[in-house]
Write a protein that holds these residues in place. Structure first.
Motif, PDB file in Angstrom:
ATOM      1  N   LYS A 107      13.729 -12.223   6.878  1.00 20.84           N
ATOM      2  CA  LYS A 107      13.230 -10.916   6.355  1.00 20.84           C
ATOM      3  C   LYS A 107      13.171 -11.478   4.783  1.00 20.84           C
ATOM      4  CE  LYS A 107      14.954  -7.408   9.603  1.00 20.84           C
ATOM      5  NZ  LYS A 107      15.534  -6.172   9.747  1.00 20.84           N
TER       6      LYS A 107
ATOM      7  N   GLU B  83       6.380  -3.743   5.800  1.00 19.29           N
ATOM      8  CA  GLU B  83       7.212  -3.727   6.890  1.00 19.29           C
ATOM      9  C   GLU B  83       7.445  -5.287   7.383  1.00 19.29           C
ATOM     10  OE1 GLU B  83       6.799  -1.396  10.086  1.00 19.29           O
ATOM     11  OE2 GLU B  83       7.427   0.470   8.792  1.00 19.29           O
ATOM     12  N   HIS B  84       5.964  -5.930   7.461  1.00 16.71           N
ATOM     13  CA  HIS B  84       5.707  -7.094   8.073  1.00 16.71           C
ATOM     14  C   HIS B  84       6.225  -8.189   7.201  1.00 16.71           C
ATOM     15  CE1 HIS B  84       3.708  -9.613  11.040  1.00 16.71           C
ATOM     16  NE2 HIS B  84       4.059  -8.479  11.866  1.00 16.71           N
TER      17      HIS B  84
ATOM     18  N   PRO C 117      10.187  -6.591   4.326  1.00 15.22           N
ATOM     19  CA  PRO C 117      11.071  -5.635   4.893  1.00 15.22           C
ATOM     20  C   PRO C 117      12.274  -5.436   3.869  1.00 15.22           C
ATOM     21  CG  PRO C 117      11.064  -7.685   6.148  1.00 15.22           C
ATOM     22  CD  PRO C 117      10.133  -7.873   5.162  1.00 15.22           C
TER      23      PRO C 117
ATOM     24  N   GLU D 237      12.916  -1.771   2.273  1.00 13.12           N
ATOM     25  CA  GLU D 237      14.226  -1.015   2.558  1.00 13.12           C
ATOM     26  C   GLU D 237      14.862  -0.524   1.315  1.00 13.12           C
ATOM     27  OE1 GLU D 237      17.385  -3.485   4.802  1.00 13.12           O
ATOM     28  OE2 GLU D 237      15.647  -3.567   6.328  1.00 13.12           O
TER      29      GLU D 237
END
Lengths: 338, 230
Positions: free
Chosen positions: B118, B212-213, B216, B220
């Motif tokens: 991530k 998101e991809h 991420p 957040e």
């Protein structure tokens, strides 16, 4: 840009001068040698068993550098008609009937011949007769081609080349040069000179015989001057610009143009070259391939970059292939599951 | 219409444009000299009207690129010193997490796990691109200037520097070209997850799905911040 316009105006003037002087040339064949030598394919069997063509094509000779020189000015041992089958080879150091402009003395190539004699290309008693015979004489480089026809395109290229040296002399210098014909008329383009020198110096076995640096030609072609020349920049240093045209001497000779004491002068000799060259600038080796022994820093920099490039690209390519592989397998299995 | 998140502001996007336009010109005007026998290089030079024009164009493009790079360094310093941006927000600085991300990604590539790393604002891939250009600028501009003014530099440095500059300029150019043409183009064009192109270089924004991809952790953080502000 202004200089370019100025130059091209002078070029067309030079072209006009050349064509007008050609019309008014004197008869080269005053002694009627064409009586026989005009015959097509005038053949004589030579001592080595071959046939040689002694036809002189008048139209071609009259366009050659020596068109104003009568035959017997060079072939001096011919005194009767018909002349013997075997005649002596031409000696370029002999004075001919062309007079030097303003000096009014007979013109000869003795200066050039004498320089050549003491140069690396001259006959050296330390070398065997066989080796000496392999060295280039006047006529090897100055092939005196009768087919030296004047073509508009070539003319502009060649006169560009002439103006490199004669720029400082102004138009008067160019007129003198063109009208006299006593010096070279059509200096070859740089690329031709490199081709000529390479005809021997690129031959590894031949250079080994004379213990000459083997990387000269490749080194030149891989560096600034050679690359620019290949891409069409004529006013770049060719072989003879740095190594002289006749007095070619090895760098170890104090009289050499490339000796450590003289190299700065050589780099800065001409206004179109590095006229403000410093001593340190002139020490940069311009066409030797670096080796760990004679030039370690560039050698290791080169290898450092090769390893860096290979290593980096290997890692990046592996990353790409793995990434793509994972995506491809996933895409395939997902489709199968459906 | 999904929500858009600003990734690069106009200033930053223009810095990228002023980097890649000169880069392409420099490749087209420089490589025919690196490979003096190439036929394609001959066409390029013929199109430009000869080597002298190409050299002139090369130097103009180089000047634009160097000015852009100096501007970029000043831009970063301005943000750090005048606008007092904390070092922790210099997201391009390499961290220990990058090493862990590489490990996670390699395990993912080799089917040892299905977990993908991530990323925050910049992945280690993007950081590599940035620092490769940063290093490359010093090598290319430094050696290029020595080759542009060899006599002047020889007053300060020994002659061997001209040779080193010649080697470095030629070799680093190849590395830079390969890195861009293969690595960068894969990551922003040819990667099937990105294909046909990552449009952020001119749009400047990413959609929520893209965030998101690809980023991420950044998403957040943004959402957490928004929650705290409410």
């Amino acid at each position: 840009m202004l200089a370019m316009i100025y130059r091209s105006t002078r070029l067309s003037l030079l072209g006009m001068l050349l064509t007008t002087t050609l019309l008014g040339q004197q008869q080269a064949d005053a002694e009627n040698c064409y009586l026989c030598h005009d015959l097509p394919m005038l053949g004589v069997s030579s001592t080595d068993g071959g046939m040689r063509n002694f036809e002189v094509i008048a139209g071609d000779y009259e366009h050659s550098t020596h068109r104003n020189v009568i035959c017997r000015d060079c072939h001096t041992d011919i005194n009767e008609f018909p002349h013997p089958e075997e005649v002596q080879k031409v000696d370029c150091g002999k004075a001919c009937h062309i007079t030097k402009p303003f000096a009014l003395t007979g013109y000869s190539h003795t200066d050039q011949r004498d320089s050549h004699a003491i140069s690396s290309h001259g006959q050296n008693p330390k070398h065997s007769d066989e080796q000496n015979a392999k060295k280039p004489d006047c006529k090897y480089c100055h092939d005196n081609s009768f087919r030296n026809e004047i073509l508009e395109d070539d003319l502009s290229k060649h006169s560009d080349h002439c103006l490199r040296c004669h720029e400082g002399e102004g138009l008067a210098g160019v007129i003198l040069h063109v009208s006299s014909h006593s010096e070279h008329r059509s200096a070859s383009a740089s690329i031709r000179i490199v081709e000529l020198c390479s005809s021997c110096h690129a031959d590894q076995s031949r250079m080994q015989e004379f213990d000459v640096n083997l990387t000269q030609v490749a080194g030149y072609e891989n560096h600034f001057h050679g690359k620019a020349l290949k891409r069409g920049l004529d006013n770049v240093a060719n072989c003879v610009d740095c190594h002289r045209n006749h007095l070619n001497l090895p760098a170890t000779d104090p009289n050499s143009s490339i000796h450590a004491n003289n190299i700065q002068m050589t780099c800065s000799a001409n206004t179109y070259c590095h006229s403000n060259a410093t001593a340190r600038f002139s020490t940069a080796a311009i066409h030797s391939e670096p080796t760990p022994a004679d030039n370690p820093i560039p050698f290791f920099v080169e290898w450092g970059f090769i390893l860096l490039t290979a290593g980096t690209m290997a890692f990046l390519l592996a990353h790409i292939l793995l990434d793509f592989g994972r995506w491809a397998v996933d895409a395939y299995t997902i489709r199968r599951k459906r | 219409m999904s929500r858009e998140f600003l990734r690069f502001n106009l200033n930053q996007r223009l810095q990228h444009v002023f980097m890649f336009v000169p880069f392409i010109i420099l490749v087209f005007t420089g490589f025919p000299i690196k490979f003096p026998d190439s036929v394609f290089g001959g066409w390029v030079f013929a199109f430009m009207g000869g080597i002298e024009n190409a050299r002139f164009i090369h130097r103009i493009a180089a000047a634009i690129m160097i000015i852009n790079f100096v501007y970029h360094v000043l831009y970063v310093l301005y943000n750090l010193i005048v606008k007092r941006a904390p070092l922790s927000q210099m997201y391009l600085l390499p961290t220990m997490k990058d090493a862990r991300d590489i490990k996670t990604n390699l395990r993912y590539f080799l089917f040892l796990s299905d977990e993908r790393p991530k990323f925050h604002k910049f992945s280690y891939i993007e950081k590599f691109d940035y620092w490769a250009v940063f290093w490359g600028m010093f090598i290319m501009a430094g050696s290029g200037l020595i080759l542009w003014f060899p006599v002047e530099f020889s007053r300060l440095l020994p002659g061997v520097f001209i040779q080193i500059a010649y080697i470095a300029h030629s070799d680093e150019a190849l590395l830079a070209f390969l890195a861009i043409a293969i690595w960068h183009f894969y990551n922003v064009h040819f990667n099937p997850r990105v294909w046909p192109a990552n449009k952020v270089w001119y749009k400047g924004t990413l959609t929520e799905e893209e965030m998101e991809h690809e980023h991420p952790l950044e998403l957040e953080e943004i959402k957490a911040q928004e929650k705290a502000e409410k």
